[in-house]
Design an enzyme around this catalytic site. Sequence first.
Site, short mmCIF file in Angstrom:
data_model
loop_
_atom_site.label_atom_id
_atom_site.label_comp_id
_atom_site.label_asym_id
_atom_site.label_seq_id
_atom_site.Cartn_x
_atom_site.Cartn_y
_atom_site.Cartn_z
N LYS A 97 0.84 -1.20 0.00
CA LYS A 97 0.00 0.00 0.00
C LYS A 97 0.88 1.25 0.00
CE LYS A 97 -4.52 0.22 2.15
NZ LYS A 97 -5.23 0.25 3.43
O1 G3P Z 1 -9.30 1.19 4.27
C1 G3P Z 1 -9.18 2.47 4.80
C2 G3P Z 1 -9.82 2.56 6.10
O2 G3P Z 1 -9.22 1.72 7.05
C3 G3P Z 1 -10.04 3.92 6.63
O3 G3P Z 1 -11.26 3.88 7.23
O4 G3P Z 1 -13.13 4.59 8.63
O5 G3P Z 1 -10.78 5.20 9.26
O6 G3P Z 1 -11.89 6.28 7.33
P1 G3P Z 1 -11.78 5.06 8.16
#
Ligand code: G3P
Length: 272
Positions: A97
């Site tokens: 990533k």
């Molecule tokens: O895959 C990306 C993710 O982990 C971010 O999620 O909910 O922290 O924006 P969030």
Amino acid sequence: MKIFIDTAKIDEIETAFSWGIVDGVTTNPSLIKIAVEELKNKGEKIDIESYIKRILEFTGPYPVSLEVIGTDYESMYKEAKILYEKFNKIANNVVIKIPVNPSCEEKDDFDGLKTIYKLSKEGIPVNVTLIMKVEQAILAAKAGARYVSPFAGRIDDYLRNKIGWRDFKKDAYFPENGIKLNQEIVNDEGIVSGVDLVKKIVDVFNKYNFKTEIIAASIRNSRQVKEIALTGCHIATIPFYVIKEMIVHYKTAEGMRKFISDVVPEYKEIFK
Ligand code: G3P
């Protein structure tokens, strides 16, 4: 649509795989931190390297994304190679990533693209993270990314914040067609929601037959999963709590109660 699970918690990964619905795993430094701290708080002695190996062994051959931590070309490239060489031999399922723009300031920085291009040329699959606009997705695909990850939920957060709306729960639903303020739909350079961002990337990639797969990320609730599926997006990476929400419906539970109460003794006999 493929489903990836967005977590570094091994128990969540194992459980979701036992349901037969998972095609891959995505992690990031924040998710690794949460998973490892949880285990340490339970008194478990773990080192991150063997923990990652456990995830890869269990998940193979399905892909697992592991993120670099550097912010310039040299360090991201070096870290990507370390991650790939150290871990890909376990189950041949490591995806690296890389942030589309590694700058912590809002400025142009092409070290992400340079790293994506170099790794992709070497045959190392790259998942480009922190995609917040269609233009970034186009650049990442052009640089050779295997996957791009638009962050749907964080775009919704951003749009809410733009109008000073701060009091919302992380998993709150945000309409795919956006919200209006003074007759105008609140937007970020024309994007009206996280789902809209995903939809427009899908449209562009389809128009030009891009081979890069789109992983809708930062998903916050089950309704958003449905809307993302309707965009034709290849993959949704979903947190465990959202997968759990996807299976529940009031009328399903009500139907179950009725079926169970209607079982006659003779029908029960069949199972004895
Ligand atoms: O895959 C990306 C993710 O982990 C971010 O999620 O909910 O922290 O924006 P969030």
